[in-house]
Design a protein around this motif. Structure first.
Motif, PDB file in Angstrom:
ATOM      1  N   PHE A  46      15.389 -14.417 -35.449  1.00 54.96           N
ATOM      2  CA  PHE A  46      16.187 -13.802 -34.406  1.00 54.96           C
ATOM      3  C   PHE A  46      17.027 -14.895 -33.796  1.00 54.96           C
ATOM      4  CE2 PHE A  46      16.856 -11.240 -30.577  1.00 54.96           C
ATOM      5  CZ  PHE A  46      16.989  -9.975 -31.140  1.00 54.96           C
ATOM      6  N   THR A  47      18.203 -14.576 -33.318  1.00 56.20           N
ATOM      7  CA  THR A  47      19.080 -15.584 -32.750  1.00 56.20           C
ATOM      8  C   THR A  47      19.356 -15.254 -31.298  1.00 56.20           C
ATOM      9  OG1 THR A  47      20.095 -15.897 -34.894  1.00 56.20           O
ATOM     10  CG2 THR A  47      21.345 -16.670 -33.044  1.00 56.20           C
ATOM     11  N   PRO A  48      19.388 -16.200 -30.406  1.00 56.38           N
ATOM     12  CA  PRO A  48      19.189 -17.635 -30.581  1.00 56.38           C
ATOM     13  C   PRO A  48      17.726 -18.075 -30.451  1.00 56.38           C
ATOM     14  CG  PRO A  48      19.932 -17.210 -28.346  1.00 56.38           C
ATOM     15  CD  PRO A  48      19.850 -15.871 -29.049  1.00 56.38           C
ATOM     16  N   VAL A  49      16.833 -17.134 -30.131  1.00 56.59           N
ATOM     17  CA  VAL A  49      15.415 -17.457 -29.938  1.00 56.59           C
ATOM     18  C   VAL A  49      14.607 -16.655 -30.957  1.00 56.59           C
ATOM     19  CG1 VAL A  49      13.492 -17.425 -28.307  1.00 56.59           C
ATOM     20  CG2 VAL A  49      15.811 -17.828 -27.469  1.00 56.59           C
ATOM     21  N   PRO A  50      13.823 -17.325 -31.823  1.00 57.83           N
ATOM     22  CA  PRO A  50      13.030 -16.566 -32.805  1.00 57.83           C
ATOM     23  C   PRO A  50      11.836 -15.872 -32.159  1.00 57.83           C
ATOM     24  CG  PRO A  50      12.548 -18.895 -32.967  1.00 57.83           C
ATOM     25  CD  PRO A  50      13.656 -18.763 -31.961  1.00 57.83           C
ATOM     26  N   MET A  51      11.401 -14.788 -32.770  1.00 59.26           N
ATOM     27  CA  MET A  51      10.224 -14.061 -32.300  1.00 59.26           C
ATOM     28  C   MET A  51       9.016 -14.574 -33.085  1.00 59.26           C
ATOM     29  SD  MET A  51       9.707  -9.925 -32.021  1.00 59.26           S
ATOM     30  CE  MET A  51      11.304  -9.734 -31.267  1.00 59.26           C
ATOM     31  N   THR A  52       8.066 -15.180 -32.391  1.00 64.91           N
ATOM     32  CA  THR A  52       6.889 -15.766 -33.035  1.00 64.91           C
ATOM     33  C   THR A  52       5.619 -15.272 -32.366  1.00 64.91           C
ATOM     34  OG1 THR A  52       6.698 -17.682 -31.569  1.00 64.91           O
ATOM     35  CG2 THR A  52       8.234 -17.895 -33.430  1.00 64.91           C
ATOM     36  N   LEU A  53       4.488 -15.770 -32.843  1.00 65.30           N
ATOM     37  CA  LEU A  53       3.197 -15.469 -32.216  1.00 65.30           C
ATOM     38  C   LEU A  53       2.763 -16.563 -31.233  1.00 65.30           C
ATOM     39  CD1 LEU A  53       1.141 -14.013 -35.198  1.00 65.30           C
ATOM     40  CD2 LEU A  53       2.250 -12.791 -33.331  1.00 65.30           C
ATOM     41  N   GLN A  54       3.666 -17.490 -30.927  1.00 65.41           N
ATOM     42  CA  GLN A  54       3.291 -18.615 -30.068  1.00 65.41           C
ATOM     43  C   GLN A  54       2.819 -18.196 -28.687  1.00 65.41           C
ATOM     44  OE1 GLN A  54       7.116 -20.593 -30.988  1.00 65.41           O
ATOM     45  NE2 GLN A  54       5.868 -22.448 -30.931  1.00 65.41           N
ATOM     46  N   THR A  55       3.469 -17.207 -28.070  1.00 66.77           N
ATOM     47  CA  THR A  55       3.054 -16.856 -26.711  1.00 66.77           C
ATOM     48  C   THR A  55       1.641 -16.285 -26.709  1.00 66.77           C
ATOM     49  OG1 THR A  55       4.168 -14.696 -26.856  1.00 66.77           O
ATOM     50  CG2 THR A  55       5.401 -16.525 -25.865  1.00 66.77           C
ATOM     51  N   LEU A  56       1.276 -15.558 -27.743  1.00 63.41           N
ATOM     52  CA  LEU A  56      -0.094 -15.054 -27.854  1.00 63.41           C
ATOM     53  C   LEU A  56      -1.073 -16.221 -27.862  1.00 63.41           C
ATOM     54  CD1 LEU A  56      -1.381 -12.302 -30.210  1.00 63.41           C
ATOM     55  CD2 LEU A  56      -2.583 -14.441 -30.061  1.00 63.41           C
ATOM     56  N   VAL A  57      -0.777 -17.246 -28.650  1.00 71.92           N
ATOM     57  CA  VAL A  57      -1.671 -18.408 -28.750  1.00 71.92           C
ATOM     58  C   VAL A  57      -1.694 -19.182 -27.436  1.00 71.92           C
ATOM     59  CG1 VAL A  57      -2.066 -20.608 -29.960  1.00 71.92           C
ATOM     60  CG2 VAL A  57      -1.451 -18.546 -31.257  1.00 71.92           C
ATOM     61  N   VAL A  58      -0.542 -19.348 -26.802  1.00 76.79           N
ATOM     62  CA  VAL A  58      -0.487 -20.062 -25.515  1.00 76.79           C
ATOM     63  C   VAL A  58      -1.375 -19.369 -24.482  1.00 76.79           C
ATOM     64  CG1 VAL A  58       1.007 -20.591 -23.538  1.00 76.79           C
ATOM     65  CG2 VAL A  58       1.761 -21.150 -25.851  1.00 76.79           C
ATOM     66  N   LEU A  59      -1.261 -18.045 -24.387  1.00 73.68           N
ATOM     67  CA  LEU A  59      -2.064 -17.298 -23.412  1.00 73.68           C
ATOM     68  C   LEU A  59      -3.555 -17.390 -23.735  1.00 73.68           C
ATOM     69  CD1 LEU A  59       0.112 -14.066 -23.082  1.00 73.68           C
ATOM     70  CD2 LEU A  59       0.103 -16.065 -21.578  1.00 73.68           C
ATOM     71  N   ALA A  60      -3.889 -17.246 -25.012  1.00 72.90           N
ATOM     72  CA  ALA A  60      -5.300 -17.328 -25.411  1.00 72.90           C
ATOM     73  C   ALA A  60      -5.856 -18.725 -25.150  1.00 72.90           C
ATOM     74  CB  ALA A  60      -5.455 -16.951 -26.881  1.00 72.90           C
ATOM     75  N   LEU A  61      -5.061 -19.754 -25.426  1.00 74.26           N
ATOM     76  CA  LEU A  61      -5.525 -21.121 -25.149  1.00 74.26           C
ATOM     77  C   LEU A  61      -5.773 -21.314 -23.658  1.00 74.26           C
ATOM     78  CD1 LEU A  61      -3.221 -23.265 -27.473  1.00 74.26           C
ATOM     79  CD2 LEU A  61      -5.693 -22.930 -27.710  1.00 74.26           C
ATOM     80  N   GLY A  62      -4.865 -20.832 -22.837  1.00 76.22           N
ATOM     81  CA  GLY A  62      -5.052 -20.960 -21.393  1.00 76.22           C
ATOM     82  C   GLY A  62      -6.333 -20.297 -20.936  1.00 76.22           C
ATOM     83  N   ALA A  63      -6.553 -19.064 -21.392  1.00 75.65           N
ATOM     84  CA  ALA A  63      -7.746 -18.323 -20.977  1.00 75.65           C
ATOM     85  C   ALA A  63      -9.029 -18.920 -21.534  1.00 75.65           C
ATOM     86  CB  ALA A  63      -7.621 -16.866 -21.412  1.00 75.65           C
ATOM     87  N   ALA A  64      -8.970 -19.499 -22.721  1.00 77.65           N
ATOM     88  CA  ALA A  64     -10.172 -20.039 -23.349  1.00 77.65           C
ATOM     89  C   ALA A  64     -10.458 -21.486 -22.955  1.00 77.65           C
ATOM     90  CB  ALA A  64     -10.053 -19.948 -24.874  1.00 77.65           C
ATOM     91  N   TYR A  65      -9.423 -22.268 -22.729  1.00 87.12           N
ATOM     92  CA  TYR A  65      -9.585 -23.707 -22.502  1.00 87.12           C
ATOM     93  C   TYR A  65      -9.620 -24.108 -21.035  1.00 87.12           C
ATOM     94  CZ  TYR A  65      -8.608 -25.017 -27.423  1.00 87.12           C
ATOM     95  OH  TYR A  65      -8.645 -25.209 -28.777  1.00 87.12           O
TER      96      TYR A  65
END
Length: 195
Positions: A46-65
């Motif tokens: 997607f342009t100019p910002v790609p759609m990834t799964l990063q935000t899912l991982v960021v949120l899960a890391l915050g909640a878990a770590y």
């Protein structure tokens, strides 16, 4: 009395003596940074910002770590990208990439990880409603910084049209999925027999 760091999912799953906490946290940080790299490569172009799964991982890391370890993990990931390692969604990395269209979103990852982690340390991970609220706030932080920086580069109207609007449905799904994953991990841990 249990301190906030010991109340995280990561600490509950991998308890250790205080003297070994640095080694555990380093292993978790490298593992979390690797999860961010993998999640960056799973994308819808997607342009100019790609759609990834990063935000899912960021949120899960915050909640878990928790706040400090999650922020350190995301910081490690960003440092790898700053140094030119191919950790981001595209093939490019380095300082120029980090001040490009995705720069605000990358900064938002750091804020969101710390924010969700701080809320989890205060017990928000123990209620599905509060965990969902914490993760929604994390996504708001990511989009606020991402939109603000993209608006500087391409103007507010285009920033909303290309950097926010196309991601709304995916954001809802990723927030619910991250909440379900972390909530399910806590539920499984609570039901596990104690040794």
């Amino acid at each position: 009395m249990t301190d906030a760091i010991d109340a995280t999912l990561a600490a509950a799953l991998w308890p250790t003596r205080r003297s070994l906490r640095f080694a555990r946290d380093a292993a978790l940080a490298f593992g979390g940074a690797l999860a961010l790299v993998v999640s960056a490569k799973i994308q819808v172009p997607f342009t100019p910002v790609p759609m990834t799964l990063q935000t899912l991982v960021v949120l899960a890391l915050g909640a878990a770590y928790g706040s400090r370890l999650a922020a350190a993990t995301v910081g490690l990931y960003l440092l790898e990208g700053l140094l030119g390692l191919p950790v981001f969604a595209g093939a490019l990395a380095g300082p120029a990439y980090m001040v490009g269209p995705t720069g605000g979103f990358l900064a938002g990852f750091l804020v969101a990880a710390a924010l969700v982690g701080a809320l989890a340390e205060r017990g928000w991970h123990r209620s599905w409603a509060l965990l969902l609220a914490a993760m929604a706030l994390g996504h708001v932080a990511i989009f606020a910084l991402g939109f603000a920086w993209l608006a500087v580069l391409i103007g507010p109207g285009h920033a909303f049209a290309y950097g926010v609007a196309p991601f709304v449905l995916a954001t809802i799904v990723k927030t619910l999925l991250a909440c379900a994953l972390v909530g399910a991990a806590w539920s499984a841990l609570d039901r596990a027999p104690r040794l």
